[in-house]
Structures are given as structure tokens and as C-alpha cells.
Design an enzyme around this catalytic site. Structure first.
Site, short mmCIF file in Angstrom:
data_model
loop_
_atom_site.label_atom_id
_atom_site.label_comp_id
_atom_site.label_asym_id
_atom_site.label_seq_id
_atom_site.Cartn_x
_atom_site.Cartn_y
_atom_site.Cartn_z
CB CYS A 121 28.87 -18.36 8.16
SG CYS A 121 28.93 -18.02 9.99
CE LYS A 129 27.36 -7.20 9.75
NZ LYS A 129 27.82 -7.15 11.26
CB VAL A 175 24.73 -15.07 9.95
CG1 VAL A 175 24.05 -13.74 9.23
CG2 VAL A 175 26.10 -15.20 9.55
CD GLU A 205 25.86 -15.45 19.81
OE1 GLU A 205 26.49 -16.15 19.41
OE2 GLU A 205 26.02 -14.23 20.13
CB SER A 206 25.59 -21.16 15.93
OG SER A 206 26.82 -21.20 16.70
#
Length: 239
Positions: free
Chosen positions: A30, A57, A70, A83-84
Site C-alpha cells: 500500500c 479484515k 491502512v 489516514e496517511s
């Protein structure tokens, strides 16, 4: 506890996060989770990784993050952050050694604006190769990507710096890097032919220790993408 192989529905919930660490729920391929891994490595933060099977999941993961996405961070206090960009900003504040974001409010805002602009084109790194495989016309998407990459190149020319916000790597470089790592995965490298400063930036990023710690080979990216493109991703590809 760390797991390379992805955990699925029915997998027992892991125990509490140790006091001297933070836990990252991730997926190996990802690009958004890689952003968080880059910052963790760059700042020297001790962390455990649990990779999640995003099509199957565990229920306990959905309880922690109802969006089921993720990257997700969990602290020893049981606090959950996802949230990145949010996870990366959290890490920069919670672990203030080696700051990745500028110190001034405008400096932080400037990087957020750059990321907002980039977010409009980052999906093209996946959309173009997926639609090519389906035999669809991607000329419009290719034109948009070319314009965006040219603007990024012009930004570097104008600033006369090695990286996007100075002569050292900062947060914005790590936010953009995962997509440029995958440029060969989608056979998009010709788009860099007319962006010499962007090409130099990519070469410099490849020498960064955090990038080296999180990078996958072109072959691994292509192998994962082959399944992803037909909606049959192998999250444990190569293990």
C-alpha cells in the site's frame, strides 16, 4: 508482535502495544501505508507492524478503525490514528526529534497545499496501467499526468533545491515518494524523460535510508500489481 503475512478474519486480536513502541496496521504494497513506514524509519521510532488482509479484515481491526483502511496507528494507551497524512503529522508531533514538517504555520500550510495538489494526480499512477490492461483509452489521463509532472519539475527548477522544500528531505518528499517508487510498475517511466529535475529528485530519494528500508523491487511491485489489476490482490505476494 509483528506479522509479515497478512492477518484475516478470525485471527486473534493482538495484545496491548508495548510501552516503548507504537503499532502500525499496514499492507505491504500500500503506497499510503508506506508513507507512514517512511516517517517511522526516518525518525527512528520503534514500531511493530501487523499487515491486514484488506479483503478479509479481522473484526477487531474494524472495531479499531471502522473505515477498515491502512495505515492505522495504535499507541500503548490504545489511541488509534488513521489516514496517511494524519498518521505522519501525528508521528512528527508525538516524536519531536528530527522534525519532518517545517516549524512555521505557513511552512506547514505550504506542504499541505502541495500534498493537496499531488493528491489529484497520485491515483493516475494506478489508473493508467489498470485501464491500459483493460484496453481502455488512457490518453486523457496520460495528458493530465504529464502536465502534473511538468509542474513538479518546474517547482524544483524554481526553488533550486534538491528536494521539494529544501536541500534536505522533508515530509512532502515522503508523501509523494511511494507513487514514484511505483512508476516502473506501471511502465510510466517515459513520463520522466522531459522532467530532468524530477528525475534527479527520484534518484536522490533512492539513496535515502528510509526509502531503502521500505522499498520493494520493481519485480515485486509488478507481481502484486498483476493480481491487483484484476481485483485478485495477493497481499502476501513474495512471502
Amino acid at each position: 508482535m509483528s506479522s509479515e503475512k497478512s492477518v484475516t478474519k478470525g485471527t486473534p486480536e493482538p495484545g496491548p502495544v508495548p510501552k516503548d513502541r507504537i503499532r502500525l496496521y499496514s499492507m505491504r504494497f500500500c503506497p499510503y501505508a508506506q508513507r507512514t513506514r517512511l516517517v517511522l524509519h526516518a525518525k527512528g521510532i520503534k514500531f511493530d507492524t501487523i499487515n491486514i488482509h484488506l479483503r478479509n479484515k479481522p473484526d477487531w481491526f474494524l472495531e479499531k478503525n471502522p473505515l477498515g483502511m491502512v495505515p492505522t496507528l495504535e499507541t500503548p494507551a490504545g489511541e488509534v490514528i488513521y489516514e496517511s497524512p494524519i498518521t505522519c503529522e501525528y508521528l512528527d508531533e508525538a516524536y519531536p526529534e528530527k522534525k519532518m514538517l517545517p516549524s512555521t504555520p505557513f511552512g506547514k500550510a505550504r506542504q499541505r497545499m502541495m500534498l493537496q495538489h499531488f493528491s489529484k494526480v497520485e491515483v493516475h499512477f494506478y489508473k493508467i496501467p489498470v485501464r491500459r490492461l483493460k484496453g481502455e483509452d488512457v490518453s486523457g489521463l496520460e495528458a493530465e499526468l504529464k502536465v502534473s509532472l511538468t509542474k513538479l519539475d518546474e517547482h524544483l527548477v524554481k526553488k533550486k533545491t534538491k528536494f521539494f522544500d529544501g536541500d534536505a528531505i522533508t515530509m512532502i518528499d515522503y508523501m509523494m515518494w511511494p507513487f514514484f517508487e511505483r512508476i516502473e510498475m506501471g511502465d510510466l517511466q517515459p513520463f520522466l524523460d522531459n522532467t530532468p529535475e524530477l528525475k534527479k529528485w527520484r534518484d536522490r530519494m533512492l539513496e535515502d535510508p528510509a526509502v531503502k528500508a521500505t522499498i520493494h523491487s520493481v519485480e515485486s511491485h509488478k507481481g502484486f500489481f498483476k493480481g491487483y489489476a484484476v481485483e485478485k490482490p495477493d497481499y502476501d505476494y513474495g512471502l
